[in-house]
Scaffold this motif. Structure first.
Motif, PDB file in Angstrom:
ATOM      1  N   VAL A  45      46.134  42.088  35.196  1.00  0.00           N
ATOM      2  CA  VAL A  45      45.855  40.682  34.910  1.00  0.00           C
ATOM      3  C   VAL A  45      46.059  40.455  33.419  1.00  0.00           C
ATOM      4  O   VAL A  45      45.482  41.159  32.592  1.00  0.00           O
ATOM      5  CB  VAL A  45      44.410  40.302  35.303  1.00  0.00           C
ATOM      6  N   THR A  47      46.179  37.249  30.547  1.00  0.00           N
ATOM      7  CA  THR A  47      45.984  35.825  30.283  1.00  0.00           C
ATOM      8  C   THR A  47      47.016  35.353  29.272  1.00  0.00           C
ATOM      9  O   THR A  47      47.660  36.154  28.589  1.00  0.00           O
ATOM     10  CB  THR A  47      44.562  35.538  29.777  1.00  0.00           C
ATOM     11  N   ASP A  48      47.159  34.057  29.172  1.00  0.00           N
ATOM     12  CA  ASP A  48      48.161  33.418  28.323  1.00  0.00           C
ATOM     13  C   ASP A  48      48.192  34.016  26.914  1.00  0.00           C
ATOM     14  O   ASP A  48      47.194  33.985  26.200  1.00  0.00           O
ATOM     15  CB  ASP A  48      47.853  31.919  28.264  1.00  0.00           C
ATOM     16  N   GLU A  50      47.958  36.910  25.799  1.00  0.00           N
ATOM     17  CA  GLU A  50      47.058  38.034  25.526  1.00  0.00           C
ATOM     18  C   GLU A  50      47.784  39.226  24.909  1.00  0.00           C
ATOM     19  O   GLU A  50      47.280  39.861  23.985  1.00  0.00           O
ATOM     20  CB  GLU A  50      46.379  38.475  26.824  1.00  0.00           C
ATOM     21  N   SER A  69      40.722  44.377  32.490  1.00  0.00           N
ATOM     22  CA  SER A  69      40.982  43.285  33.436  1.00  0.00           C
ATOM     23  C   SER A  69      41.727  43.729  34.695  1.00  0.00           C
ATOM     24  O   SER A  69      41.919  42.926  35.606  1.00  0.00           O
ATOM     25  CB  SER A  69      41.773  42.180  32.736  1.00  0.00           C
ATOM     26  N   PRO A  83      39.005  34.498  37.605  1.00  0.00           N
ATOM     27  CA  PRO A  83      39.586  34.243  36.284  1.00  0.00           C
ATOM     28  C   PRO A  83      38.535  34.202  35.182  1.00  0.00           C
ATOM     29  O   PRO A  83      37.486  33.585  35.336  1.00  0.00           O
ATOM     30  CB  PRO A  83      40.281  32.897  36.440  1.00  0.00           C
ATOM     31  N   GLN A  84      38.853  34.878  34.084  1.00  0.00           N
ATOM     32  CA  GLN A  84      37.964  34.950  32.927  1.00  0.00           C
ATOM     33  C   GLN A  84      38.362  33.978  31.831  1.00  0.00           C
ATOM     34  O   GLN A  84      37.643  33.820  30.850  1.00  0.00           O
ATOM     35  CB  GLN A  84      37.958  36.377  32.368  1.00  0.00           C
ATOM     36  N   LYS A  85      39.534  33.356  31.991  1.00  0.00           N
ATOM     37  CA  LYS A  85      40.028  32.443  30.968  1.00  0.00           C
ATOM     38  C   LYS A  85      40.831  31.334  31.642  1.00  0.00           C
ATOM     39  O   LYS A  85      41.631  31.600  32.540  1.00  0.00           O
ATOM     40  CB  LYS A  85      40.909  33.213  29.977  1.00  0.00           C
ATOM     41  N   ASN A  89      47.465  32.496  33.879  1.00  0.00           N
ATOM     42  CA  ASN A  89      47.068  33.865  34.184  1.00  0.00           C
ATOM     43  C   ASN A  89      48.197  34.501  34.975  1.00  0.00           C
ATOM     44  O   ASN A  89      48.743  33.893  35.897  1.00  0.00           O
ATOM     45  CB  ASN A  89      45.778  33.888  35.003  1.00  0.00           C
ATOM     46  N   THR A 112      52.183  33.846  38.656  1.00  0.00           N
ATOM     47  CA  THR A 112      51.550  33.123  37.556  1.00  0.00           C
ATOM     48  C   THR A 112      50.722  31.990  38.135  1.00  0.00           C
ATOM     49  O   THR A 112      51.201  31.225  38.969  1.00  0.00           O
ATOM     50  CB  THR A 112      52.610  32.564  36.581  1.00  0.00           C
TER      51      THR A 112
END
Length: 125
Positions: A45, A47-48, A50, A69, A83-85, A89, A112
């Protein structure tokens, strides 16, 4: 929503509609290879941005890629994504098959998703 896998190659299939996924929510998936579940698949995983923000040097494809993650599917190839953010993702899975002593074949699939903020937090700083 009805999941419609192609049953060809490697796929990450949402088991419910991914539209409207909210931060703090949950969405279940199944990893399939040629229509069959992939037990214990490792899902990476990201995130944008990251990878760049954290100055990561490892490759997403690397067998040794270990991230807090990462998610692992169960024996039926199913996993839950929490989702954490908010934002984009990226879910990524690779399956490796050893063809002989010196040759490996890898299959990759990615998905995505846009994760939205819950309605009570939108537009607030």
């Amino acid at each position: 929503y009805v999941a419609k896998p192609f049953n060809t190659g490697l796929e990450i299939i949402p088991l419910a509609s991914p539209n409207g996924l909210l931060l703090g929510g949950e969405l279940n998936f199944r990893v399939l290879e040629n229509g069959k579940p992939v037990p214990n698949a490792r899902i990476i995983v990201v995130t944008d941005n990251e990878h760049f923000i954290k100055h990561r040097i490892e490759d997403l494809y690397d067998l040794d890629n270990v991230r807090a993650s990462n998610i692992h599917a169960n024996e039926q190839g199913e996993f839950s994504f929490h989702p954490q953010k908010a934002g984009l993702n990226f879910l990524f899975v690779t399956v490796h098959h050893q063809l002989n002593e010196q040759l490996w074949e890898s299959q990759n699939a990615s998905l995505t998703l846009e994760v939205n903020l819950p309605p009570d937090t939108q537009g607030k700083p």
